[in-house]
Design an enzyme around this catalytic site. Structure first.
Site, PDB file in Angstrom:
ATOM      1  N   ARG A  33       0.869  -1.175   0.000  1.00  0.00           N
ATOM      2  CA  ARG A  33       0.000   0.000   0.000  1.00  0.00           C
ATOM      3  C   ARG A  33       0.903   1.222   0.000  1.00  0.00           C
ATOM      4  NH1 ARG A  33      -2.258  -0.258   6.278  1.00  0.00           N
ATOM      5  NH2 ARG A  33      -0.740   1.189   7.114  1.00  0.00           N
TER       6      ARG A  33
ATOM      7  N   ASN B 219      -4.960   8.190   4.423  1.00  0.00           N
ATOM      8  CA  ASN B 219      -4.658   7.462   5.654  1.00  0.00           C
ATOM      9  C   ASN B 219      -3.211   7.733   6.014  1.00  0.00           C
ATOM     10  OD1 ASN B 219      -5.636   5.354   7.619  1.00  0.00           O
ATOM     11  ND2 ASN B 219      -3.743   4.373   6.927  1.00  0.00           N
ATOM     12  N   GLU B 220      -3.034   8.350   7.160  1.00  0.00           N
ATOM     13  CA  GLU B 220      -1.686   8.548   7.704  1.00  0.00           C
ATOM     14  C   GLU B 220      -0.713   9.099   6.657  1.00  0.00           C
ATOM     15  OE1 GLU B 220      -0.751   4.697   9.294  1.00  0.00           O
ATOM     16  OE2 GLU B 220      -1.875   5.057  11.127  1.00  0.00           O
TER      17      GLU B 220
ATOM     18  N   GLU C  20      -7.746   5.469  15.542  1.00  0.00           N
ATOM     19  CA  GLU C  20      -7.364   4.046  15.579  1.00  0.00           C
ATOM     20  C   GLU C  20      -6.555   3.781  16.833  1.00  0.00           C
ATOM     21  OE1 GLU C  20      -4.926   2.604  12.369  1.00  0.00           O
ATOM     22  OE2 GLU C  20      -6.148   3.569  10.855  1.00  0.00           O
TER      23      GLU C  20
ATOM     24  N   GLU D 249      -2.252  -8.197   7.345  1.00  0.00           N
ATOM     25  CA  GLU D 249      -2.488  -7.870   8.752  1.00  0.00           C
ATOM     26  C   GLU D 249      -3.389  -8.900   9.421  1.00  0.00           C
ATOM     27  OE1 GLU D 249      -3.478  -3.625   8.783  1.00  0.00           O
ATOM     28  OE2 GLU D 249      -1.327  -3.231   8.944  1.00  0.00           O
TER      29      GLU D 249
ATOM     30  N   HIS E  15      -3.364  -9.116  13.204  1.00  0.00           N
ATOM     31  CA  HIS E  15      -3.676  -7.904  13.950  1.00  0.00           C
ATOM     32  C   HIS E  15      -5.120  -8.030  14.447  1.00  0.00           C
ATOM     33  CE1 HIS E  15      -2.644  -3.625  14.655  1.00  0.00           C
ATOM     34  NE2 HIS E  15      -3.944  -3.593  14.859  1.00  0.00           N
TER      35      HIS E  15
HETATM   36  C1  GAL Z   1      -2.360   1.866  11.164  1.00  0.00           C
HETATM   37  C2  GAL Z   1      -2.980   1.912   9.788  1.00  0.00           C
HETATM   38  C3  GAL Z   1      -3.973   0.780   9.609  1.00  0.00           C
HETATM   39  C4  GAL Z   1      -3.357  -0.518  10.047  1.00  0.00           C
HETATM   40  C5  GAL Z   1      -2.871  -0.397  11.446  1.00  0.00           C
HETATM   41  C6  GAL Z   1      -2.253  -1.679  11.940  1.00  0.00           C
HETATM   42  O1  GAL Z   1      -1.251   2.688  11.288  1.00  0.00           O
HETATM   43  O2  GAL Z   1      -3.650   3.117   9.572  1.00  0.00           O
HETATM   44  O3  GAL Z   1      -4.358   0.731   8.263  1.00  0.00           O
HETATM   45  O4  GAL Z   1      -2.305  -0.848   9.196  1.00  0.00           O
HETATM   46  O5  GAL Z   1      -1.888   0.615  11.508  1.00  0.00           O
HETATM   47  O6  GAL Z   1      -1.608  -1.513  13.135  1.00  0.00           O
END
Ligand code: GAL
Length: 680
Positions: free
Chosen positions: A115, A153-154, A308, A356, A359
């Site tokens: 990504r 995003n970020e 998040e 992920e 996660h």
């Molecule tokens: C964030 C990100 C998410 C996901 C998450 C996992 O920084 O915005 O998309 O990757 O980390 O920890």
């Protein structure tokens, strides 16, 4: 400054997280909504990485599935945080525009397959972003379920390729107007770097030896501005289309330092942040507090949103905290205590596969018959019961603090350049160490910009801000002159904003403020410390200091500088400027700060000093104040004071026991010490 008129709800706390239903067959979606409702979820962030599904071919759109997701969520009473999917261009885009793929400093062009594979400066990428954002706002901009826009995003992806080189040159022309001025600022007379044409100038790509440090910091300034411009393009399309939902983008903490947050804050309606704990141990609690205080400060004291956090486990190198669900609840309350308008998670349902897969999710691989999901049902209940905290005060910040720590991304960037007197001086660690010590001392803290408003603070702390511009110097001088107190760490204000050392003795920018003059730095080695006459210990740094108006508060009690001044105090106008010429080690820093706070008359919330491991934060509200008591320890604590715990609907007047790992959110009309608050 964020636009308070366009903000999240004041009547409830947002609860939920990233929802990526495109990973699942549609049968699962209805079950998702049902489980969300059961858990009290009221916000789902959709579309974050959905570009390939939304625009399967250039200019060909497929919104049918998102229409169904949005309707289902809305019908289920769940609000939509709609993301623009621009952090992950689809493979067709990279094949059509290979020049828009990012290039590393060594010239390697990355490929798609992960990504964030784009160069933010590539015209084709920016155009594609504008197109998809326009499509989204035309379709969903006035949807009644739309809670907010989550841009990208970020932001934080760097590029060193040709598009970036061209954009960097444009930015430099704006900043310096002439090559002569750029050559002066970059000090190109050294090492034959003199530029005769703008085309000579490159981003700091891989080179033979050390980069030009001013070029490096300028490149970081430029990248932040360029990403900000990309974000503002999206924001402006949304505003031009008349969508009334507030616009935010999720900043990333703690390890990213790719953007200059104060300038970004001014461009957004509301700030939001993604935060992942950096410690499996108890220090994680100080980290949650650090994030909350930073984002509230970037929001100028206004509410913000935790976009998040991880659920009970995450997978990232070196950071794999397994949090029990109680800790998840306490962390969520810690962010909310510090101004978050809710608690959102990454992500709703744990994925079945993909990068992920390990996660965690609010619905884990085990499904809803799990203590994790049941814990999230309980968190939903709590957030509903404490919803009134979301209404902010009419005046002043959502959390009051007497102490401010100076923060600026440029301080971090500058301390990351190489071959400094001590390359182990790490800005993020110094700032975090300062905040951590205040947390342990139970003293609330804000962060301020170098040119920020200081007048409401009793004490301002400045950890190692090596370059300082005129505005920062003038701000500090004005503040102290008018009666303020400032304490400065070593290697602060030794250079101007171009990182040119001010000659005549360190720290040249603020010598007269501090009343000291340093002739030589004596950096300390990795295992070296130095004793001071007041019983504290210094690390990382020492220097040969003489007085020029200041008085000595402690001297070096060992090492080559034995007997010379180590820490000083200087009357300046009606205020006081303290200088630490060495960095207090972790065992000393709290005592040093507590003494400074006591001298400055800093009060602890409620006038109490809670037991170790018990955190108390007062969030100010529209009609009352809320005392958040978070018991991170393993012994119960008794809270006594005039109020009612909203979590258990119990009065605290006669005392309320908060169990180990437990929490209370006490509504009160009186947070003054005279109200007789006790925590024991
Ligand atoms: C964030 C990100 C998410 C996901 C998450 C996992 O920084 O915005 O998309 O990757 O980390 O920890």
């Amino acid at each position: 400054m964020p636009n308070a008129a366009r903000t999240f709800s004041h009547h409830r706390l947002l609860y939920g997280g990233d929802y990526n239903p495109e990973q699942w067959p549609e049968e699962v979606w209805a079950q998702d909504v049902e489980l969300m409702r059961r858990a009290g979820v009221n916000a789902a962030t959709v579309g974050v990485f959905s570009w390939a599904r939304l625009e399967p071919e250039e200019g060909v759109y497929d919104f049918g599935w998102l229409d169904r997701v949005v309707s289902m969520l809305h019908d289920g009473g769940i609000g939509i945080v709609l993301a623009t999917p621009t952090a992950s261009p689809p493979p067709w885009f990279s094949r059509a525009h290979p020049d828009a793929l990012p290039v590393g400093p060594d010239g390697t062009r990355l490929t798609h397959g992960s990504r964030d594979t784009y160069a933010v400066t590539a015209p084709a990428y920016r155009e594609a972003c504008r197109r998809i954002v326009q499509q989204l706002v035309d379709r969903y901009g006035s949807h009644p379920g739309l809670l907010a826009w989550h841009l990208h995003n970020e932001y934080g992806t760097y590029d060193w390729g040709e598009h970036t080189a061209a954009a960097f040159r444009r930015w430099l022309r704006d900043r310096y107007a002439s090559l002569e001025e750029l050559n002066r600022a970059w000090y190109t007379s050294f090492w034959s770097q003199h530029y005769r044409s703008w085309e000579d100038i490159l981003p700091p790509r891989a080179t033979q030896y050390l980069h030009n440090p001013t070029q490096v910091v300028d490149f970081r300034r430029f990248m932040s501005d360029e990403m900000l411009a990309a974000m503002c393009e999206q924001r402006d399309i949304i505003r031009a289309a008349g969508s009334a939902a507030p616009v935010t983008t999720n900043f990333m903490l703690p390890t990213w330092n790719h953007i200059e947050q104060w300038s970004w804050s001014d461009a957004l309606d509301v700030l939001s942040v993604d935060h992942y704990l950096d410690s499996e141990g108890p220090d994680g609690e100080t980290h949650a507090a650090y994030a909350g205080d930073l984002v509230r400060s970037w929001s100028h004291g206004e509410p913000w949103l935790l976009m998040e956090q991880s659920t009970i486990n995450m997978t990232m190198p070196q950071r794999r905290p397994h949090k029990d669900i109680n800790r998840v609840i306490r962390n969520s309350l810690s962010y909310i205590a510090r101004g978050s308008q809710g608690a959102l998670f990454f992500q709703w349902r744990a994925p079945a596969a993909g990068s992920e897969v390990w996660h965690g999710g609010m619905v884990p691989h085990a499904g809803e018959d799990s203590r994790t999901y049941r814990g999230f049902v309980e968190l939903g209940r709590i957030l509903r019961d404490i919803a009134e905290v979301a209404a902010p005060p009419d005046d002043g910040p959502v959390v009051a603090a007497d102490v401010a720590v100076m923060w600026h991304a440029e301080g971090w960037w500058a301390l990351e350049t190489k071959h400094l007197p001590n390359d182990r001086m790490d800005y993020a660690s110094l700032v975090r160490g300062t905040h951590r010590a205040l947390w342990h001392a139970r003293i609330p803290a804000d962060f301020v910009a170098p040119d920020g408003a200081l007048d409401t603070y009793k004490l301002v702390l400045v950890p190692s801000m090596f370059p300082m511009d005129d505005a920062a110097v003038a701000t500090l001088e004005r503040y102290v002159d008018a009666g303020g107190r400032v304490c400065v760490w070593p290697f602060t204000g030794v250079a101007d904003e171009n990182m040119h050392v001010v000659a005549g003795g360190y720290p040249g920018r603020i010598r007269s403020l501090l009343g000291v003059r340093s002739e030589e730095f004596h950096p300390l080695g990795p295992d070296e410390t130095v004793p001071l006459s007041d019983g504290t210990t210094g690390e990382l740094w020492s220097e040969y200091l003489s007085l020029d108006g200041a008085e000595v508060t402690s001297s070096y009690a060992g090492g080559p500088l034995r007997g010379s001044p180590a820490t000083t105090r200087h009357r300046y106008g009606s205020g006081t400027a303290y200088y630490l010429s060495t960095v207090p080690d972790p065992a000393s820093v709290r005592g040093v700060l507590e003494r400074l706070c006591d001298d400055a008359g800093v009060q602890r919330p409620l006038g109490v000093r809670p037991p170790a491991d018990v955190e108390v934060v007062v969030r100010r509200g529209a009609n009352a104040d809320y005392v958040f008591v978070l018991n991170h320890g393993d012994t119960p604590v008794e809270v006594t004071g005039p109020g009612e715990d909203l979590v258990t609907s119990t009065t605290t007047t006669g005392g309320l026991t908060v169990a180990p790992g437990g929490y209370a959110v006490v509504r009160t009309d009186d947070t003054t010490p005279e109200a007789g608050w006790r925590l024991d």
